[in-house]
Scaffold this active site. Structure first.
Site, PDB file in Angstrom:
ATOM      1  N   SER A   1       0.844  -1.184   0.000  1.00 44.52           N
ATOM      2  CA  SER A   1       0.000   0.000   0.000  1.00 44.52           C
ATOM      3  C   SER A   1       0.883   1.239   0.000  1.00 44.52           C
ATOM      4  O   SER A   1       2.112   1.140   0.058  1.00 44.52           O
ATOM      5  CB  SER A   1      -0.906   0.004   1.226  1.00 44.52           C
ATOM      6  N   LYS A   2       0.216   2.374  -0.048  1.00 43.89           N
ATOM      7  CA  LYS A   2       0.947   3.655  -0.085  1.00 43.89           C
ATOM      8  C   LYS A   2       1.970   3.789   1.038  1.00 43.89           C
ATOM      9  O   LYS A   2       2.993   4.446   0.874  1.00 43.89           O
ATOM     10  CB  LYS A   2      -0.046   4.818   0.021  1.00 43.89           C
ATOM     11  N   ARG A   3       1.663   3.158   2.172  1.00 43.49           N
ATOM     12  CA  ARG A   3       2.593   3.225   3.290  1.00 43.49           C
ATOM     13  C   ARG A   3       3.989   2.747   2.905  1.00 43.49           C
ATOM     14  O   ARG A   3       4.983   3.142   3.478  1.00 43.49           O
ATOM     15  CB  ARG A   3       2.104   2.307   4.433  1.00 43.49           C
TER      16      ARG A   3
ATOM     17  N   GLY B   1       5.432   3.164   0.052  1.00 45.77           N
ATOM     18  CA  GLY B   1       6.067   3.965  -0.995  1.00 45.77           C
ATOM     19  C   GLY B   1       5.132   4.069  -2.181  1.00 45.77           C
ATOM     20  O   GLY B   1       3.922   3.936  -2.040  1.00 45.77           O
TER      21      GLY B   1
END
Ligand code: GLU
Length: 530
Positions: free
Chosen positions: A258-260, A262
């Site tokens: 996920s965006k976490r 990167g």
């Protein structure tokens, strides 16, 4: 792959966002499978969510697919015999399918309101058995009564009448093998909402059947939809395709990517200087392997050898280090001309950044990771200037080609170019890295000022050829005579000309620059530091 005749597969993104890494891998697998089987790869845009689907997102997805080199045989902008390829343009086919189901008694109208359903759910959840899905309140309403209520304008949805005695729903997933889901826990799912729009499960089955899809290859987040979709296939009398559900892609911490972790948007990788062929190679191997060993596989080979059998059952981990390594391998496989084509915007950006350097010598601390990496090519300059910088690369292609050997061995991503090569465009100015100034130019007892004076004398002598070896040898000889070690002679010159201690090769760089430029940098450095 002779047993896979007339394969038709599809990638069916919802344009509710960008093309993300997981979607791109699904697209690659469909595409590679179609190519390996000499079948058709279809792109279908599932834009039935009016609030979240946008034309802009559709364009972004198409652009990202093109960037990756995933060409589709049928779909938006290329057309095809079973179009249209946007779900919002296929409403008639859903209405026709609903008619078929109604005629067969396989669909019925449900008048339960949202409030009623919510209340039932809340009550069931409070009890020990929990919520088991829709309770079938409207399932047995008399047909004439239902008709009258519809006529009277009562709000209703259409549900699938799941046969009560249906045996377990089984299918052989091409990745996970035999799958079986008890049918009695399937409630009568909604096919068409009260506003007349089809649900995902209904639209996807209608489309896959009407488009002649033979293999549905998609993320395993859809695995729980598959038994429901099979029930719809059966009710409509369509052949059920082969399903292949792809395991998840995890971040390094073992959680779903996920965006976490990167960047998850494919175009961010483009903007960070990854090559599309490296991305395709990397994503292809994220859950599939040719033989368990091969790490570099060309698109041609991928499209020849891809098979569903070799898709991994286990989730895979997105390893950015490996991607970086792979990108470097692909960059180094480019010859000068191919490199120059790819590097052009990055070289223009290096030039643009150099033009921002203040006059003379400026001593600056090294920029942090964040400061260097996140400026897009051309972002800091106006359009006309940007076009000029791009034109400079093509007009001076011979000069730019000489940059290739300076950088090619160590380049991991193209977005390193602006920072690493800006010094080539400083034109008499120089941005001195503070740490290098302290360690090299101000180093006690190293006689850096003398070293620069010696080198300056050589570099200003028109009798010495402006050619890296000749210049280096002459500098070295005079350094020897003055009893200055080569390291103490060349490092100050490197800092004065290139700005830091870790630049690309020094004399090769000097050869690419004008004499006046180099001398001006040395003079400015001496003035700023000593
Ligand atoms: N539009 C769906 C999605 O983006 C596709 C599901 C499918 O492939 O069946 O998840």
């Amino acid at each position: 792959m002779s047993d896979n005749k007339n394969v038709r597969v599809r990638f069916a993104p919802s344009p509710t966002g960008m093309l993300h890494i997981g979607g791109a891998r699904t697209a690659i697998y469909n595409w590679a499978f179609a190519r390996a089987c000499e079948g058709d790869f279809i792109l279908r845009i599932e834009d039935t969510d009016p609030e979240r689907s946008t034309e802009e997102n559709t364009q972004i997805i198409l652009r990202a697919m093109r960037w990756l080199g995933l060409d589709w045989d049928e779909g938006p902008e290329v057309g095809g015999a079973v179009g249209p390829y946007f779900q919002t343009e296929r409403t008639e086919s859903y209405a026709a399918a609903l008619e078929t189901l109604k005629e067969r008694g396989a669909a019925y109208p449900c008048f339960c309101t949202k409030e009623e359903l919510d209340a039932k759910r809340a009550k069931a959840e409070a009890q020990s058995g929990g919520y088991a899905g829709y309770d079938g309140t409207c399932r047995d309403i008399d047909a004439a009564e239902a008709q009258a209520r519809i006529k009277a304008g009562e709000m209703h949805v259409w549900r699938l009448r799941v046969p009560k005695d249906h045996p377990p729903i089984t299918f052989t997933d091409a990745v996970y093998g035999e799958m079986s889901f008890p049918a009695d826990v399937m409630d009568d799912l909604i096919l068409v909402r009260s506003d007349g729009t089809p649900t995902y499960n209904f639209a996807v089955v209608c489309d896959d059947a009407n488009m002649g899809i033979t293999h549905v290859i998609r993320g395993d987040d859809h695995l729980s939809n598959t038994p429901r979709q099979i029930l719809i296939y059966e009710a409509l009398g369509f052949d059920v395709p082969t399903f292949a559900h792809l395991p998840m892609i995890l971040g390094p911490d073992g959680k779903k990517l996920s965006k976490r972790h990167g960047a998850t948007n494919v175009e961010e990788y483009r903007d960070r200087g990854y090559l599309p062929e490296a991305m395709v190679n990397f994503l292809a191997l994220l859950g599939w392997s040719l033989d368990g060993e091969t790490t570099i596989i060309s698109e041609e080979e991928l499209c020849r050898t891809f098979s569903l059998e070799r898709i991994n059952k286990k989730d895979s981990v997105f390893d950015e280090e490996k991607l970086n390594w792979m990108n470097g391998v692909y960059i180094r496989s480019l010859d000068e001309d191919a490199w120059l084509v790819r590097a052009t915007p990055w070289l223009a950006e290096a030039h643009a950044r150099a033009l921002e350097a203040p006059l003379g010598a400026t001593i600056c601390p090294a920029p942090s990771e964040d400061e260097v990496a996140h400026r897009l090519c051309g972002e800091g300059v106006d359009e006309e200037e940007w076009q000029g910088l791009l034109a400079h690369v093509s007009d001076e292609a011979d000069w730019y080609r000489c940059v290739y050997p300076l950088i090619i061995e160590r380049l991991v991503r193209f977005d390193e170019i602006p920072d690493k090569l800006a010094y080539l465009f400083w034109k008499g100015n120089v941005v001195l890295d503070e740490k290098s100034v302290n360690k090299v130019l101000k180093k006690e007892g190293a006689r850096a000022d003398e070293a620069l004076a010696i080198c300056r004398e050589v570099l200003s002598d028109p009798k010495i050829a402006w050619e890296c070896e000749a210049l280096q040898e002459e500098c070295r000889a005079r350094g020897d005579a003055a009893e200055i070690k080569p390291r103490n002679l060349f490092q100050p010159l490197r800092v004065a000309v290139c700005g830091n201690m870790v630049s690309p090769p020094l004399f090769e760089s000097i050869e690419l620059l004008d004499r006046e430029d180099v001398l001006a940098r040395i003079d400015a450095t001496v003035k700023a530091v000593f």
